[in-house]
Design a protein around this motif. Structure first.
Motif, short mmCIF file in Angstrom:
data_model
loop_
_atom_site.label_atom_id
_atom_site.label_comp_id
_atom_site.label_asym_id
_atom_site.label_seq_id
_atom_site.Cartn_x
_atom_site.Cartn_y
_atom_site.Cartn_z
N UNK A 275 39.99 9.44 28.71
CA UNK A 275 40.53 8.90 29.74
C UNK A 275 41.85 8.31 29.34
N UNK A 276 42.69 8.24 30.20
CA UNK A 276 43.59 7.27 29.91
C UNK A 276 43.31 5.64 29.73
N UNK A 277 43.74 5.21 28.86
CA UNK A 277 43.58 3.63 28.83
C UNK A 277 44.25 3.00 30.09
N UNK A 278 43.66 2.13 30.73
CA UNK A 278 44.41 1.45 31.81
C UNK A 278 44.08 -0.01 31.86
N UNK A 279 45.11 -0.65 32.59
CA UNK A 279 45.02 -2.17 32.69
C UNK A 279 45.24 -2.67 33.99
N UNK A 280 44.93 -3.80 34.20
CA UNK A 280 45.47 -4.83 35.26
C UNK A 280 46.35 -5.78 34.52
N UNK A 281 47.06 -6.45 35.18
CA UNK A 281 47.87 -7.71 34.46
C UNK A 281 48.42 -8.52 35.50
N UNK A 282 48.26 -9.87 35.40
CA UNK A 282 48.77 -10.72 36.17
C UNK A 282 49.67 -11.59 35.34
N UNK A 283 50.90 -11.99 35.85
CA UNK A 283 51.88 -12.63 35.19
C UNK A 283 52.44 -13.63 36.11
N UNK A 284 52.43 -14.95 35.85
CA UNK A 284 53.14 -15.74 36.82
C UNK A 284 53.58 -16.95 35.71
N UNK A 285 54.86 -17.55 36.60
CA UNK A 285 55.47 -18.42 35.82
C UNK A 285 56.84 -19.09 36.63
N UNK A 286 57.27 -20.38 36.14
CA UNK A 286 58.39 -20.87 36.78
C UNK A 286 59.77 -20.82 35.85
N UNK A 287 60.85 -20.91 36.51
CA UNK A 287 62.10 -21.40 35.87
C UNK A 287 62.59 -22.55 36.57
N UNK A 288 62.83 -23.40 35.61
CA UNK A 288 63.27 -24.70 36.25
C UNK A 288 64.54 -25.21 35.70
N UNK A 289 65.57 -25.50 36.32
CA UNK A 289 66.75 -25.78 35.71
C UNK A 289 66.79 -27.36 36.07
N UNK A 290 66.47 -28.12 34.95
CA UNK A 290 66.08 -29.41 35.18
C UNK A 290 67.56 -30.28 35.38
N UNK A 291 68.54 -29.67 34.57
CA UNK A 291 69.88 -30.19 34.96
C UNK A 291 70.67 -29.04 34.35
N UNK A 292 72.10 -29.25 34.66
CA UNK A 292 72.94 -28.27 34.17
C UNK A 292 72.84 -27.58 33.01
#
Lengths: 766, 203
Positions: free
Chosen positions: A540-557
């Motif tokens: 069978x094909x190898x298969x996966x489930x994936x979860x990605x989460x994260x933030x982008x924070x521009x603390x200052x310029x």
């Protein structure tokens, strides 16, 4: 979606004619005082001006009030707003480089142009400058310095991303897949870097648009595109191990024609990390790369492109082997060839519709032979030839200004003919992908997609993915995505028919193992059956489930923090297993769906800028990996090891170190300094790869003992670079200054030096 | 080019699947008193293989816990480097037999499993198979180190017909830690065994 504006603006520009009068020459520059080419000046809603090749733009002052606000854009830089009055005082605009390349455009994530900032998935872009500061000869040199990426030497230099091997990473060149893997590894050393404009690194499964292989992520290599009228450049670089890289490129653009040609020749003596044994760790080789791209705009609605790439490599080495009972020398030589041809036609009947028909044909060949030096008899001779053809039609349709719908349909044919395979083998696959990009409000951004693949070997597979981003403010956004990935069983796993005559073992693809073992049994070679051969077959094909989460924070310029947390759960992982023991004590191996593997971790990148001269960045990656079957086995008391008295004990969960070749901790520190007076750029990088399991020592096949770990290594690299106004650029550097080595890492040769010069002939002779 | 694969061939030993289903100790309602059997430790029995200059087998009697001078004597096992033979079949005139159990711990093995298949040395192979990963040891090609496999117990039926369980412990002098091993000074066999001399299958 406001960042799409730049692309839209580019598309809308027509010839703008200005009345002569009070024209003001405005210079657009970067922080270092170099001109920025091809920027755009926008006045009000309608007026657009382009910045020319010298970074100059003419503004007709008579037409504006002093208070009129102008917006100035350029790819890779942050937008500036300035009034006409201010420009009259000082006709110079300085654009700051975009922090963390957030303004860069990415094609690979959605197959449409989107800025990093707007993409609800973890994407990073490496610009020419970032590539150059690594002092790279080959693509592996560039990727080894990026957070969360590792190099693994296994039949070539492979990439590891999110703890997953090269097999699960799709490599694209200008959006088209590169094929040709040995033992599952795509060798990054096949790719020269001197004409790479950008590299897009997309993490997390992307099977929803790319299908097989894009389980861990995608690396898209974007080569130069002709934007100026006439350019010519020569590049040269020399370094340790007599590594010589020579290249040149020419480009021309006129009357809707674009032509770009590139040639590169690379040669190296390789290196040897274990001089006590014959042969090199990295064999000497030389490689040639040629690329030709041709484009033609037919009116405003049609565009035709043809791009092609040719790669040819030759290597040689020696090895020590046994013949009879004697130790003898054998000479090895081989070659690798890769030809890609990609024609495409784009049709844009209106601003809401876009059709692209593209085709790719790739031919990948390898040849190798090993002969005994004493009499020239063949020890081994092998040929491998793989052809790949794919045709697809993609339709993009914008619905209002908030939705973009993409539909793609395609078919691919793959054939393999090789010494190790019985016949010419062919796989067919058809697919359909759908994607919906939607910005329901200024704060939300959602990308939903799914792809269905139908394959002649293992049937159908549907891979969905949904990604969303919420902008809490202009400074802070959070993103999350859930997606499925898969990887087809490859030719090797299904159809290999290999007998290592020198050692005496056999490896059969899953489709052939039953017959193969039966044949060996008839010949009386089988001593013991270890697993029922009829259990194999039907991978069978190898298969996966994936979860990605994260933030982008521009603390200052000047301070940007990006994070991504992920978990990949992979099912039906294909592994090698011993099927039978032969009378010569060797084994017969084959492939079967066996394991369930989990990789999870966190990646953090911090970019910090101080004034115009200093930039700092910090990257850290944490990785946890494990094989669920092994953990179950440990729980059931099925794994054993030896204690300090060498007596058998059971392996405990605390002993288990996860998958081999995975560093729990890794990271990098980078400092860039621009010395104002001399104009020298300095890039100092520290790259850390934490300890990892290199292999099984105590015989239980798992990572569970201190002796099975390789120590962490901290490498320090320094590159110095200076660009002269006449188009000449020189650079020099040292890689791995402290000569930090690890005997288990074949990709790290220790301290090396390099020096390079690039000359832009069109600038030099202007 | 080729980057030499530093990883060993990633083969998979199905040790876990080959886990023998040994039965628990049978209910013991015999009248004979329980005698606690003691394991015998044999240290540094020097029986080098051909690579270390060895020329002949060292014959050993488990019954007497002693080296036997000649092939014609009353011996159970013979050692020559990593090869172990039994006094039977193609290698001897006696009646010894052996089998290799995987996935067991020496101390926990309370009896000979009913599924154990004792064998003799034949032209096709020895009762205790030779070769890395097949019998009792693992040979690491890059370092040349021989390590006894964990979870392996050799069951021996002695020339006299008694059962013994045996664990190979080390192939190097003084049973050193892995990092202290000199791979070119092998052939020092350290093992322990428990002999049940009353003829039963219980240890």
């Amino acid at each position: 979606m406001k960042k799409i504006i730049y692309t839209l603006l580019l598309n809308l520009i027509c010839e703008l004619v200005f009345a002569y009068g009070q024209a003001l020459q405005v210079q657009v520059q970067d922080a270092k005082g170099s001109p920025i080419r091809h920027g755009i000046v926008r006045m009000g809603e309608q007026q657009l001006l382009t910045v020319d090749e010298d970074g100059m733009v003419q503004i007709n002052l008579a037409a504006y009030e002093a208070s009129t606000v102008l917006q100035i854009y350029a790819m890779g830089y942050e937008k500036v707003e300035i009034t006409v009055g201010e420009l009259q005082q000082n006709p110079k605009v300085i654009l700051k480089e975009s922090l963390g390349q957030m303004d860069e455009y990415v094609l690979s994530a959605t197959r449409t142009n989107r800025s990093v900032e707007d993409l609800p998935m973890p994407v990073k872009v490496l610009t020419t400058e970032k590539i150059q500061e690594t002092g790279a000869f080959r693509l592996s040199d560039v990727l080894s310095e990026q957070t969360g990426l590792q190099l693994v030497a296994d039949h070539g230099t492979g990439l590891q991303m999110q703890g997953l091997d090269s097999d699960y990473i799709l490599i694209l060149l200008d959006g088209e897949p590169l094929i040709g893997r040995t033992g599952g590894t795509f060798d990054l050393d096949r790719i020269s870097v001197s004409n790479i404009e950008r590299i897009e690194i997309l993490r997390g499964p992307s099977s929803a648009i790319y299908g097989s292989e894009a389980m861990a992520g995608v690396v898209n290599i974007i080569t130069k595109k002709q934007e100026e009228k006439l350019t010519a450049k020569v590049m040269g670089r020399y370094g340790s191990f007599k590594s010589l890289d020579l290249g040149g490129e020419v480009g021309w653009q006129e009357n809707g024609w674009q032509l770009y040609g590139y040639y590169n020749h690379y040669s190296t003596d390789g290196y040897d990390l274990s001089p006590e044994s014959l042969g090199n760790t990295k064999s000497p080789y030389d490689a040639q790369t040629a690329q030709l791209k041709l484009g033609k705009d037919l009116g405003e609605k049609w565009k035709i492109n043809l791009s092609s790439r040719f790669y040819d490599e030759k290597y040689q080495d020696i090895m020590e082997t046994t013949r009879g009972n004697e130790s003898v020398i054998a000479d090895m030589e081989g070659s690798r060839r890769d030809i890609n041809i990609n024609p495409s036609v784009a049709f844009k009947p209106s601003k809401d519709w876009n059709f692209t028909l593209r085709h790719t044909t790739t031919i990948f060949d390898t040849h190798s032979s090993t002969v005994y030096r004493e009499d020239g008899a063949f020890l081994d001779k092998e040929d491998f030839s793989q052809n790949y053809h794919r045709t697809e039609l993609q339709t993009d349709h914008t619905l209002g200004d908030k939705q973009l719908l993409t539909v793609g349909v395609g078919h691919q044919i793959e054939t393999v003919e090789a010494t190790r395979y019985d016949d010419v083998n062919r796989f067919d696959a058809s697919y359909l992908y759908l994607q919906h990009q939607w910005a329901p409000s200024d704060k939300w951004n959602v990308v939903t997609g799914a792809r269905g693949d139908h394959h002649s070997q293992y049937g159908g597979r549907v891979s969905p993915k949904i990604s969303a981003m919420y902008k809490f403010s202009d400074q802070f956004s959070w993103q999350a995505s859930i997606g499925a990935g898969f990887k087809s069983p490859d030719f090797r796993q299904l159809l290999l028919n290999f007998n290592n005559a020198a050692v005496g073992y056999y490896v059969y693809g899953a489709n052939l193992v039953e017959d193969g073992v039966a044949r060996l049994q008839e010949q009386g070679q089988v001593q013991q059956i270890l697993m029922d051969p009829s259990l194999f077959g039907d991978l069978d094909a190898e298969h996966s489930w994936a979860f990605n989460t994260g933030f982008r924070w521009r603390v200052s310029e000047d301070l940007l923090v990006r994070t991504n947390f992920y978990r990949n759960q992979i099912y039906n992982l294909i592994e090698t297993a011993a099927v039978a023991r032969l009378t010569n004590s060797q084994h017969v191996y084959s492939y079967l769906n066996l394991s369930e593997v989990i990789t999870q971790g966190a990646e953090v990148d911090v970019n910090y800028r101080v004034g115009t001269q200093w930039r700092f960045s910090l990257g850290y990656a944490y990785l946890d990996s494990r094989d669920q079957e092994v953990l179950d086995g440990i729980e059931n008391g099925e794994y054993f090891k030896r204690n300090e008295q060498n007596q058998t004990t059971r392996v405990t969960k605390a002993d288990y170190g996860g998958l081999f070749n995975r560093s729990r901790h890794s990271g990098n520190v980078k400092v860039n300094f621009w010395e104002k007076h001399t104009g020298v750029n300095m890039a100092l990088r520290g790259i850390y790869r934490g300890k990892y399991g290199f292999g099984d020592i105590n015989g239980n096949q798992i990572l569970d003992d201190e002796s099975e770990y390789a120590d962490g290594v901290f490498q320090i690299h320094l590159t110095l670079n200076k660009q002269f106004d006449n188009g000449i650029e020189v650079e020099t550097g040292v890689k791995n200054i402290t000569d930090a080595l690890n005997q288990y890492d074949a990709t790290n040769p220790g301290r090396t030096y390099f020096i390079g010069i690039n000359t832009s002939l069109n600038q030099l002779f202007k | 080019m080729i980057i030499n694969n530093m990883k060993k061939v990633n083969y998979f030993i199905l040790a876990m699947l080959a886990l023998p289903l040994f039965t628990a100790c049978t209910d013991n309602d015999e009248t004979e008193p329980e005698v606690e059997l003691e394991a015998v430790l044999v240290e540094d029995l020097y029986a080098p293989g051909a690579q270390s200059g060895g020329t002949e087998f060292v014959y050993y009697s488990l019954e007497n816990n002693a080296v036997v001078d000649s092939e014609d004597g009353d011996w159970d096992l013979g050692f020559f480097g990593t090869t172990i033979i039994v006094n039977n079949g193609v290698n001897g005139d006696g009646n010894a037999e052996a089998t290799v159990l995987n996935g067991v711990i020496f101390d926990e093995l309370e009896s000979v499993p009913t599924t154990a298949e004792f064998a003799i040395d034949t032209e096709e192979g020895n009762a205790i198979p030779t070769g890395s990963g097949n019998g009792w040891y693992l040979y690491d090609q890059p370092t040349h180190i021989v390590t006894p496999l964990a979870g392996v117990v050799i069951l021996v039926k002695t020339n006299a017909g008694n059962y013994a369980k045996l664990e190979m412990i080390s192939y190097y002098e003084g049973n050193p830690a892995h990092e202290d091993i000199d791979p070119f000074a092998g052939g020092y066999q350290t093992f322990r065994y428990t002999l049940q001399s009353n003829g039963t299958m219980n240890f």
